[in-house]
Design an enzyme around this catalytic site. Structure first.
Site, PDB file in Angstrom:
ATOM      1  N   GLU A 197       9.130  98.958  50.041  1.00  0.00           N
ATOM      2  CA  GLU A 197       9.260  98.839  48.575  1.00  0.00           C
ATOM      3  C   GLU A 197       7.906  98.973  47.875  1.00  0.00           C
ATOM      4  O   GLU A 197       7.503  98.105  47.097  1.00  0.00           O
ATOM      5  CB  GLU A 197       9.937  97.515  48.212  1.00  0.00           C
ATOM      6  CG  GLU A 197      11.366  97.441  48.722  1.00  0.00           C
ATOM      7  CD  GLU A 197      12.157  96.227  48.218  1.00  0.00           C
ATOM      8  OE1 GLU A 197      11.536  95.203  47.911  1.00  0.00           O
ATOM      9  OE2 GLU A 197      13.387  96.314  48.138  1.00  0.00           O
ATOM     10  N   GLU A 387      18.211  99.364  53.132  1.00  0.00           N
ATOM     11  CA  GLU A 387      18.543  97.970  52.808  1.00  0.00           C
ATOM     12  C   GLU A 387      19.704  97.995  51.829  1.00  0.00           C
ATOM     13  O   GLU A 387      19.692  98.770  50.867  1.00  0.00           O
ATOM     14  CB  GLU A 387      17.377  97.243  52.118  1.00  0.00           C
ATOM     15  CG  GLU A 387      16.288  96.814  53.048  1.00  0.00           C
ATOM     16  CD  GLU A 387      15.230  95.947  52.366  1.00  0.00           C
ATOM     17  OE1 GLU A 387      15.582  95.185  51.438  1.00  0.00           O
ATOM     18  OE2 GLU A 387      14.070  96.050  52.761  1.00  0.00           O
TER      19      GLU A 387
HETATM   20  C1  BGP Z   1      13.986  93.343  49.448  1.00  0.00           C
HETATM   21  C2  BGP Z   1      13.024  93.123  50.575  1.00  0.00           C
HETATM   22  C3  BGP Z   1      13.568  92.393  51.748  1.00  0.00           C
HETATM   23  C4  BGP Z   1      14.696  91.453  51.471  1.00  0.00           C
HETATM   24  C5  BGP Z   1      15.623  91.883  50.387  1.00  0.00           C
HETATM   25  C6  BGP Z   1      16.632  90.843  49.950  1.00  0.00           C
HETATM   26  O1  BGP Z   1      13.281  93.354  48.260  1.00  0.00           O
HETATM   27  O2  BGP Z   1      12.510  94.346  51.058  1.00  0.00           O
HETATM   28  O3  BGP Z   1      12.494  91.865  52.454  1.00  0.00           O
HETATM   29  O4  BGP Z   1      14.450  90.151  51.611  1.00  0.00           O
HETATM   30  O5  BGP Z   1      14.952  92.357  49.261  1.00  0.00           O
HETATM   31  O6  BGP Z   1      16.033  89.947  49.073  1.00  0.00           O
HETATM   32  P1  BGP Z   1      16.172  88.389  49.208  1.00  0.00           P
HETATM   33  O7  BGP Z   1      15.744  88.066  50.591  1.00  0.00           O
HETATM   34  O8  BGP Z   1      15.256  87.845  48.203  1.00  0.00           O
HETATM   35  O9  BGP Z   1      17.590  88.073  48.951  1.00  0.00           O
END
Ligand code: BGP
Length: 489
Positions: A197, A387
């Site tokens: 990201e 993701e």
């Molecule tokens: C993205 C990241 C991840 C992950 C995901 C979900 O921004 O790349 O590392 O954690 O979000 O977010 P969260 O864990 O805050 O629910």
């Protein structure tokens, strides 16, 4: 039409959110090791000690007193220190991924396991061995690793002593790190992503109302250094092994729609997209800053020192594949709004046509098809969704089952959207839903915000057996993979 024969089904994790073993195997301290846990309403803190030895905590970097050093302090709970203990349990976890039929597994390497402070001349052997063992274990089951080189995880030493990515010096240190891992894991890893990201840093100013202007300027600077470091890594990867495929990774969902059809909202959305997404993706895919970059720099009074060598590096290091995270979408408007939403790095007015999760993230499968077409239309290179998923509260029943139909519904809708995008003609190669095994949430530090097909017995305070359980979605996803996306019910 359906999914192509070699479609890469799998799941995704990141080192700091799942490994634990924070001070084992010679690992150095990472910036993420000094982050406490939070909740939806209570922020995560960064802990520090100031010059007089007084300890404290701050919500963000810029709230830390100038003379203080970030540090691990007794009495605070740091959820990444043990996380889900993948460091010791990776064999069991990989066996479960194999049982689901994974073709690919996205994970990251912790820089601090390879170069504990980021500055050493020689890599740390125990760290190299750990990842070699993980890759060998994946190979046993025919699972391809997809490795993120930096996933929100920088050696703390570099942050504290060199100022982190603001310092051009980090490009050279990253050169050494990438050269080491590319050489070391040639033959075991084929798919690489440089920075997770990478564009997210430009969204922080929208998240915190008191975000200082000085910091915004620094963000553009550190991003420039990361672009150059990434491009140099891509070039090096191809030199070391021409079969390596290297991608960029973009936070891809933010601010997709204008809230109204007022052209002012449309223009505002377009410029937000340029700033939040295309500014970064254009550099990494096309090898140069886009035409609107000058305008953005002027807006924030940013003066970048872009050398001739930088321009050449950017040109020579364009990525082979575009990957992105997609959870939800948001809206952008120039009008007054009353109801706002949460989201992955993006907040904003609520979309009346969408439903929202317990953490306020919208459920928008059509937006995935839309974004796939937008990105493919713009870049015309292969794409992976690396993701996606639903963070939700699960209940472990007495018999060890977990009935997570809501998760199945979420993923199902997104798989259908990918199918439609394939039919539209998008060259989509793979799908790795986030947190395929429950892990620590990045934004809140919680365990109870779960994404996995595999349940991990651990709570927000660190209590639990760490035992693994198969959720209903585990069996469902297994069927999806076995039928190459045909059997969704
Ligand atoms: C993205 C990241 C991840 C992950 C995901 C979900 O921004 O790349 O590392 O954690 O979000 O977010 P969260 O864990 O805050 O629910």
């Amino acid at each position: 039409m359906g999914f192509p024969k070699n479609f890469l089904w799998g799941g995704a994790t990141a080192a700091n959110q799942c490994e634990g073993g924070w001070n084992e195997g010679g690992k150095g301290l990472a910036d993420s090791d000094v982050k406490t846990s939070g909740t939806l309403t209570e922020p995560r803190y960064i802990t520090y000690i100031d010059a007089e030895g007084k300890t404290g905590k701050a919500v963000s970097e810029y709230d830390i007193p100038a003379n203080a050093k970030k540090a691990v302090i007794d009495g605070y709970y740091y959820p990444y220190h043990e996380a889900i203990d993948f460091y010791h349990r990776y064999k069991e976890d990989i066996a479960l991924f194999a049982e689901m039929g994974f073709k690919i597994f996205r994970m990251s390497i912790a820089w601090t396991r390879i170069f504990p402070n980021g500055i050493e001349e020689k890599p740390n052997q125990a760290g190299l061995d750990f990842y070699r063992n993980v890759f060998l274990e994946l190979k046993k089951y025919g699972i391809e690793p997809l490795v993120t080189i930096q996933h929100y995880d920088v050696p703390l030493y570099l942050e504290e002593n060199l100022g982190g990515w603001k310092n051009r010096e980090l490009i050279k240190l990253f050169d050494r790190y990438t050269e080491t891992i590319f050489t070391e894991y040639k033959g075991l890893v084929k798919y690489w992503l440089t920075f997770n990201e990478i564009n997210s840093v430009l969204m922080f100013k929208n998240l915190f109302s008191n975000y200082p202007m000085e910091k915004v300027k620094e963000d553009f600077l550190l991003l420039h250094h990361q672009f150059v470091a990434s491009a140099r890594a891509v070039k090096r990867a191809h030199e070391i092994d021409p079969t390596f495929l290297v991608g960029c990774m973009i936070a891809g969902g933010p601010s997709t729609y204008p809230l109204t059809c007022d052209p002012k909202d449309v223009i505002a959305t377009q410029s937000r997209l340029r700033e939040n997404i295309y500014y970064a993706a254009d550099v990494m895919v096309r090898g140069e800053y886009p035409y609107f970059a000058e305008h953005i720099w002027k807006k924030y009074d940013v003066k970048l020192d872009i050398t001739e060598q930088d321009r050449e590096d950017l040109k020579n290091g364009t990525v082979d594949i575009l990957t992105y995270s997609y959870y939800s979408t948001s809206c952008c408007t120039t009008h007054e709004v009353t109801e706002t939403a949460g989201g992955n790095l993006n907040m904003g007015p609520k979309n009346p046509y969408l439903s929202y999760s317990e953490w306020g993230w919208s459920f928008d499968a059509d937006g995935l098809r839309y974004s796939l077409n937008e990105y493919y239309g713009r870049y015309q290179i292969p794409i992976m969704v690396v993701e996606n998923g639903l963070g939700a509260i699960d209940t472990l029943e007495n018999d060890g089952s977990i009935h997570d139909n809501y998760r199945i519904e979420y993923i199902k809708a997104h798989i259908k959207a990918m199918d439609q995008a394939l039919e539209d003609g998008v060259d989509l190669r793979g799908y790795t839903p986030w947190g395929c095994i429950d892990l620590v949430s990045a934004s809140t530090g919680e365990m109870k915000k779960r994404y996995g097909f595999i349940y991990v017995d651990k709570d927000n305070n660190g209590n639990g057996t760490l035992d693994r359980y198969r959720k209903d979605s585990f069996y469902w996803y297994k069927k999806v993979i076995a039928s190459n996306g045909e059997e969704l019910d």
